[in-house]
Design an enzyme around this catalytic site. Structure first.
Site, PDB file in Angstrom:
ATOM      1  CG  ASP A  37      14.377  24.924   3.352  1.00  0.00           C
ATOM      2  OD1 ASP A  37      13.169  25.209   3.439  1.00  0.00           O
ATOM      3  OD2 ASP A  37      15.132  24.925   4.329  1.00  0.00           O
ATOM      4  CG  ASP A 169      -6.602 -11.007   6.572  1.00  0.00           C
ATOM      5  OD1 ASP A 169      -7.348 -10.694   7.519  1.00  0.00           O
ATOM      6  OD2 ASP A 169      -5.850 -10.180   6.006  1.00  0.00           O
ATOM      7  CE  LYS A 192      -4.417 -13.936   2.010  1.00  0.00           C
ATOM      8  NZ  LYS A 192      -3.919 -12.582   1.635  1.00  0.00           N
ATOM      9  CG  ASP A 218      -8.904  -5.801   5.203  1.00  0.00           C
ATOM     10  OD1 ASP A 218      -8.705  -5.774   6.429  1.00  0.00           O
ATOM     11  OD2 ASP A 218      -8.144  -6.382   4.414  1.00  0.00           O
ATOM     12  N   GLY A 225      -4.164  -6.060  -3.295  1.00  0.00           N
ATOM     13  CA  GLY A 225      -3.851  -7.453  -3.627  1.00  0.00           C
ATOM     14  C   GLY A 225      -4.767  -8.430  -2.901  1.00  0.00           C
TER      15      GLY A 225
END
Ligand SMILES: Nc1ncnc2c1ncn2[C@@H]1O[C@H](COP(=O)(O)O)[C@@H](O)[C@H]1O
Ligand SMILES: Nc1ncnc2c1ncn2[C@@H]1O[C@H](COP(=O)(O)O)[C@@H](O)[C@H]1O
Lengths: 312, 312
Positions: A37, A169, A192, A218, A225
């Site tokens: 299950d 960013d 941005k 990052d 993106g």
């Protein structure tokens, strides 16, 4: 002396084996499967009484299964009288849900921290938490390693010239700055902005990338993106080539296609999350192993030595 | 007075809607979806400050997603200042992992109980726990409803004559006995034995099924092995027909095929777990709704009335 034992969940067994090989240790024997299950079935297959146990599990896809498996494994080890259990979580999931940035949303990162403790973990070893504040979500010791030295080694070996480290960013500036400083490279930041409600986003680059090799840094690349947009902005501003580097290659949805079709030269990720053949679909990916980093941290935690010198 | 609000996870929205319709209540507005990487994304879309909130979620497949979703939803509601949160769990998962029946296994049912509390539930409303002891795994109030009256109503309406209630194993005798008593029917018990290590299992029936309508009763039907074997044993011993009834139709793996190909007349399940089209593959399945039972229990809990008279 308390014996060191390392068990692995099913999320990233290759990393666990690599850590074991660094530590010259056999992987702890455990059955990890599921019932018909879908409920997880775990059995620890060796004696762990009094042992200093480490359980490695990354919160990678399917993330909820990975988390539940980690909890159940910790429960089994605790009930088997392990002396101490350290949850080794190379990629800590739900970390982007770490604050109420809208009304009536959960703080799932705190929930995950709480249930790991509830399951019975005595300490946590992780890497590049999306926000360092997540350490404070725990009331048990947390060591948060950095993949930085591993990425840096590679960049140094590749002898990339005229390097400028770029934060994609404003939120990533600290990380990029630390990296740039260590590499004695310049720093640039992508800002941005949407000038008005229905206007397209404008990518401003603060700092100089003209004629340089830009390295976009990052903590994670998820749908890619941000990183691909950032790469294009760097190329538009005259960068000679653009690299991307991150600690956690989440790489979900359109990520592989976007990266492969982008102007990026190479995309560095670590094995905190298993690639599972993604390198074939996206040959730009270059995987660097954090196994020695985790292996060394585990050894030091076991020996009651400080791990802080690993945080270079 | 504190307002009653009911929210639903994505595991069994049809049951939640049916409960709301019993209570004449709109379903609480919430966004329940997931991010690209599979992490659950929840936002409560209406004010719940000071409200008496019920969250319905069954631990059905995919069970780990269902559990994590429930936890994150409770977290979001708690942080939205709900006055009280009751986790309504029609089917409580991991309930068969409720004891150490082997060395070095988890007690996952206890873990699930703990993490539900950790997430912020103030009470639990559930039905036919695999073992009543699981109530003691919680330190918050637990109401454990029984589907028995719902199954009984149906059997009574169908006017099945010469009924004998059969427990498929020794563990289910109490449940079968309660049912038989209420229906003033006889009781029989299947006693499975393996006479020696390499011998086939022998099914003994204690009690008389000859010429009778046998109703095999269990708390859940998962892969249906036990129930189908039991049905065959009853037919072999001369039962006129065999019915099966259970509270939770887990119905995993080969269950549908086995049931459909068996000698069973009809298989009664409740909507504690959504069928998701399984009735089409196995027309022997008959689904009885526990929505009025849960609706009434929720109304009473909200009104601070006793729910014990529902436990007939
Ligand atoms: N798994 C996820 N995938 C994409 N976005 C997320 C995820 N979890 C949280 N978020 C969103 O990411 C934002 C936080 O990211 P950051 O500002 O980088 O810390 C918030 O708006 C979250 O709603
Ligand atoms: N999801 C599951 N599916 C099948 N068997 C299970 C599951 N969870 C636990 N079990 C096993 O079921 C047995 C307990 O069932 P029971 O004796 O009916 O309480 C134990 O041997 C468990 O290992």
């Amino acid at each position: 002396n308390r014996e060191l034992k390392l068990f692995s969940g099913s999320a990233n067994p290759a990393l666990a084996r690599a850590i074991c090989s660094y530590l010259d240790l056999p992987l702890g024997a455990a059955t990890v499967s599921s019932f018909s299950d879908g409920e997880i079935r775990i059995r620890v297959e060796e004696n762990v009484r009094g042992a200093d146990v480490f359980v490695t599990q990354s919160c990678c896809s399917p993330v909820n299964d990975s988390i539940m498996e980690m909890l159940i494994m910790i429960d089994a080890l605790k009930r088997s009288s392990a002396n101490r259990i350290t949850a080794v979580i190379p990629y800590f999931g739900y970390a982007r849900q770490d604050r109420k940035d809208q009304p009536r949303v959960p703080i799932s990162a705190k929930l995950v921290a709480d249930i790991i403790t509830t399951a019975g973990a005595d300490r946590v070893l992780t890497m590049d938490l999306h926000a360092s504040q997540i350490q404070g979500f725990f009331n048990i010791p947390v060591d948060n390693l950095y993949a930085l030295p591993v990425l840096m080694d590679y960049i140094t070996k590749r002898k990339v010239s005229d390097l400028v480290v770029v934060s994609p960013d404003a939120g990533g500036v600290e990380r990029a700055r630390a990296f740039a400083k260590r590499l004695q490279a310049n720093l640039a930041i992508i800002d941005k902005r949407r000038e008005g409600p229905n206007q397209a986003q404008v990518m401003n680059i603060i700092g100089d990338v003209q004629g340089k090799s830009a390295l976009l840094l990052d903590d994670m690349i998820d749908t890619a993106g941000t990183i691909v947009q950032g790469a294009q902005a760097c190329l538009d501003k005259g960068a000679r080539e653009v690299w991307a580097g991150c600690s956690h290659g989440v790489l979900s949805g359109p990520a592989l296609e976007r990266l492969q079709q982008s102007g990026l030269t190479e995309v560095l990720v670590t094995d905190s999350i298993p690639l599972r053949g993604k390198e074939q679909k996206c040959p730009k990916l270059k995987v660097l192993s954090v196994a020695p980093l985790f292996g060394e941290a585990i050894r030091r935690i076991h020996e009651d030595e400080s791990v802080s010198s690993l945080f270079v």
